[in-house]
Motif scaffolding. Structure first.
Motif, mmCIF file in Angstrom:
data_model
loop_
_atom_site.group_PDB
_atom_site.id
_atom_site.type_symbol
_atom_site.label_atom_id
_atom_site.label_comp_id
_atom_site.label_asym_id
_atom_site.label_seq_id
_atom_site.Cartn_x
_atom_site.Cartn_y
_atom_site.Cartn_z
ATOM 1 N N SER A 15 -53.015 18.461 5.125
ATOM 2 C CA SER A 15 -51.738 17.789 5.406
ATOM 3 C C SER A 15 -51.582 17.572 6.914
ATOM 4 O O SER A 15 -51.894 18.468 7.711
ATOM 5 C CB SER A 15 -50.605 18.680 4.883
ATOM 6 O OG SER A 15 -49.380 18.062 5.121
ATOM 7 N N LYS A 19 -53.905 10.898 7.034
ATOM 8 C CA LYS A 19 -54.463 10.105 5.916
ATOM 9 C C LYS A 19 -53.600 8.876 5.641
ATOM 10 O O LYS A 19 -54.092 7.748 5.578
ATOM 11 C CB LYS A 19 -54.558 10.966 4.634
ATOM 12 C CG LYS A 19 -55.449 12.179 4.793
ATOM 13 C CD LYS A 19 -55.546 12.986 3.525
ATOM 14 C CE LYS A 19 -54.239 13.660 3.124
ATOM 15 N NZ LYS A 19 -53.724 14.634 4.099
ATOM 16 N N THR A 20 -52.268 9.125 5.475
ATOM 17 C CA THR A 20 -51.361 8.001 5.184
ATOM 18 C C THR A 20 -51.377 7.008 6.339
ATOM 19 O O THR A 20 -51.384 5.792 6.129
ATOM 20 C CB THR A 20 -49.926 8.541 4.960
ATOM 21 O OG1 THR A 20 -49.987 9.508 3.916
ATOM 22 C CG2 THR A 20 -48.955 7.433 4.593
ATOM 23 N N SER A 21 -51.411 7.526 7.555
ATOM 24 C CA SER A 21 -51.384 6.638 8.729
ATOM 25 C C SER A 21 -52.622 5.750 8.768
ATOM 26 O O SER A 21 -52.534 4.560 9.099
ATOM 27 C CB SER A 21 -51.306 7.463 10.016
ATOM 28 O OG SER A 21 -50.215 8.331 9.960
ATOM 29 N N SER A 33 -44.790 6.384 13.504
ATOM 30 C CA SER A 33 -45.012 7.716 14.075
ATOM 31 C C SER A 33 -44.481 8.839 13.193
ATOM 32 O O SER A 33 -45.005 9.941 13.219
ATOM 33 C CB SER A 33 -44.440 7.796 15.483
ATOM 34 O OG SER A 33 -43.073 7.549 15.423
ATOM 35 N N SER A 37 -44.338 13.434 4.327
ATOM 36 C CA SER A 37 -45.560 13.895 3.674
ATOM 37 C C SER A 37 -45.673 13.206 2.308
ATOM 38 O O SER A 37 -44.672 13.019 1.612
ATOM 39 C CB SER A 37 -45.485 15.410 3.503
ATOM 40 O OG SER A 37 -46.731 15.898 3.130
ATOM 41 N N THR A 38 -46.893 12.803 1.951
ATOM 42 C CA THR A 38 -47.107 12.108 0.674
ATOM 43 C C THR A 38 -46.785 13.062 -0.484
ATOM 44 O O THR A 38 -47.109 14.241 -0.415
ATOM 45 C CB THR A 38 -48.585 11.671 0.585
ATOM 46 O OG1 THR A 38 -48.898 10.950 1.770
ATOM 47 C CG2 THR A 38 -48.860 10.814 -0.633
ATOM 48 N N GLY A 64 -52.209 16.439 1.251
ATOM 49 C CA GLY A 64 -53.135 17.525 1.570
ATOM 50 C C GLY A 64 -52.568 18.910 1.338
ATOM 51 O O GLY A 64 -53.249 19.907 1.585
ATOM 52 N N ASP A 122 -57.193 9.210 19.756
ATOM 53 C CA ASP A 122 -56.421 8.755 20.927
ATOM 54 C C ASP A 122 -55.928 9.932 21.754
ATOM 55 O O ASP A 122 -55.203 9.764 22.728
ATOM 56 C CB ASP A 122 -55.215 7.948 20.439
ATOM 57 C CG ASP A 122 -54.364 8.731 19.453
ATOM 58 O OD1 ASP A 122 -53.361 9.313 19.862
ATOM 59 O OD2 ASP A 122 -54.727 8.779 18.265
ATOM 60 N N ALA A 151 -55.442 6.272 13.989
ATOM 61 C CA ALA A 151 -54.495 5.457 13.213
ATOM 62 C C ALA A 151 -53.345 5.023 14.121
ATOM 63 O O ALA A 151 -52.570 4.147 13.768
ATOM 64 C CB ALA A 151 -53.962 6.273 12.044
HETATM 65 P P1 GTP Z 1 -49.837 14.530 4.131
HETATM 66 O O1 GTP Z 1 -49.246 13.352 3.459
HETATM 67 O O2 GTP Z 1 -48.848 15.646 4.323
HETATM 68 O O3 GTP Z 1 -51.089 15.042 3.491
HETATM 69 O O4 GTP Z 1 -50.214 14.087 5.658
HETATM 70 P P2 GTP Z 1 -51.176 12.912 6.173
HETATM 71 O O5 GTP Z 1 -52.549 13.426 6.331
HETATM 72 O O6 GTP Z 1 -51.000 11.714 5.309
HETATM 73 O O7 GTP Z 1 -50.631 12.643 7.641
HETATM 74 P P3 GTP Z 1 -49.688 11.469 8.161
HETATM 75 O O8 GTP Z 1 -50.345 10.155 8.106
HETATM 76 O O9 GTP Z 1 -48.377 11.598 7.496
HETATM 77 O O10 GTP Z 1 -49.586 11.853 9.708
HETATM 78 C C1 GTP Z 1 -49.118 13.121 10.162
HETATM 79 C C2 GTP Z 1 -48.628 13.002 11.586
HETATM 80 O O11 GTP Z 1 -49.693 12.675 12.472
HETATM 81 C C3 GTP Z 1 -47.561 11.898 11.755
HETATM 82 O O12 GTP Z 1 -46.588 12.327 12.668
HETATM 83 C C4 GTP Z 1 -48.373 10.740 12.337
HETATM 84 O O13 GTP Z 1 -47.566 9.914 13.117
HETATM 85 C C5 GTP Z 1 -49.419 11.481 13.177
HETATM 86 N N1 GTP Z 1 -50.655 10.723 13.298
HETATM 87 C C6 GTP Z 1 -51.383 10.182 12.290
HETATM 88 N N2 GTP Z 1 -52.470 9.564 12.749
HETATM 89 C C7 GTP Z 1 -52.461 9.724 14.087
HETATM 90 C C8 GTP Z 1 -53.346 9.314 15.144
HETATM 91 O O14 GTP Z 1 -54.391 8.684 14.948
HETATM 92 N N3 GTP Z 1 -53.002 9.671 16.421
HETATM 93 C C9 GTP Z 1 -51.864 10.401 16.689
HETATM 94 N N4 GTP Z 1 -51.633 10.692 17.959
HETATM 95 N N5 GTP Z 1 -51.008 10.777 15.730
HETATM 96 C C10 GTP Z 1 -51.296 10.461 14.447
#
Ligand code: GTP
Length: 212
Positions: A15, A19-21, A33, A37-38, A64, A122, A151
């Motif tokens: 998590s 992944k979603t991003s 930003s 959570s999914t 996750g 990044d 992402a």
């Molecule tokens: P679950 O749905 O809980 O499994 O999480 P996830 O893996 O889908 O993560 P999600 O895409 O929700 O991103 C989690 C956090 O990380 C969010 O605040 C995003 O904005 C941040 N984030 C995602 N990708 C990036 C990235 O490439 N760079 C940065 N700096 N932040 C990121």
């Protein structure tokens, strides 16, 4: 456009790794930003054109969180491609990669393409997961697809999905296309032989009869 081939892709990883991003960036070309959570999974798709064929990626983005782990296993059973994502900002998320991969091996009985992605490239602070450690892990586990991406600024995101579609197409669609082509060629040859037989052999027979 009706796709001729559809490939199921499942996105796994701890998590918060992004992944979603990653999926949102691939599909909508934008970064949000704050994502909630999914909840278990989200389904989306994207069409691609490759070697003159329309193909569709059916993308299953999963949650996750530990509590959804067993539900999520159902989604990747028949996946042709599985992404395991970790964050370059989190050593913990990288340390969990092996557990994800072991679970996949236990649950997916199909032939599939595994893609390991180190997200959040990044980062402004020094990375928490060293390149050498990742390289070593990939080497020891025969992982051929490792990519780093962001992402947030979109670095490498479209490139990864494009490369994956190409691999999926070559591995799963091309053999079917070639097999169908071979069948068509055989049918063509058969009908040509039939025609040839009718025109020549029968013609000859007629001529023979005629000549007699
Ligand atoms: P679950 O749905 O809980 O499994 O999480 P996830 O893996 O889908 O993560 P999600 O895409 O929700 O991103 C989690 C956090 O990380 C969010 O605040 C995003 O904005 C941040 N984030 C995602 N990708 C990036 C990235 O490439 N760079 C940065 N700096 N932040 C990121």
């Amino acid at each position: 456009i009706n796709p001729e081939f559809a490939f199921k892709v499942v996105i796994l990883g701890d998590s918060g790794v992004g992944k979603t991003s990653l999926v949102k960036y691939e599909i909508k070309n934008s970064f949000i930003s704050e994502n909630d959570s999914t909840i278990i999974f989200e389904h989306s798709f994207k069409n691609f054109s490759i070697m003159g064929k329309n193909v569709r990626l059916q993308i299953w983005d999963t949650c996750g969180k530990e509590m959804y782990r067993s539900s999520v296993q159902n989604f990747y059973r028949s996946a042709l491609c599985i992404f395991v994502v970790f964050s370059l900002e989190s050593l913990d998320s990288f340390n969990q990669v092996n557990q994800w991969i072991e679970e996949i091996k236990e649950n997916n009985t199909e032939d599939y393409i595994l893609v390991l992605v180190g997200n959040k490239s990044d980062l402004t602070q020094p990375r928490k997961v060293g390149r050498e450690v990742i390289e070593e892990y990939c080497k020891n586990n025969s992982i051929e697809n490792y990519f780093e991406a962001s992402a947030k600024n979109g670095d490498n995101v479209h490139e990864i999905f494009k490369a994956v579609v190409k691999q999926l197409f070559i591995k799963f669609a091309l053999p079917i296309i070639n097999e169908n082509q071979e069948k068509r060629n055989e049918e063509k040859e058969l009908s040509f032989n039939k025609k040839f037989f009718n025109q020549n052999v029968m013609g000859c027979y007629k001529n023979c009869c005629y000549n007699q």
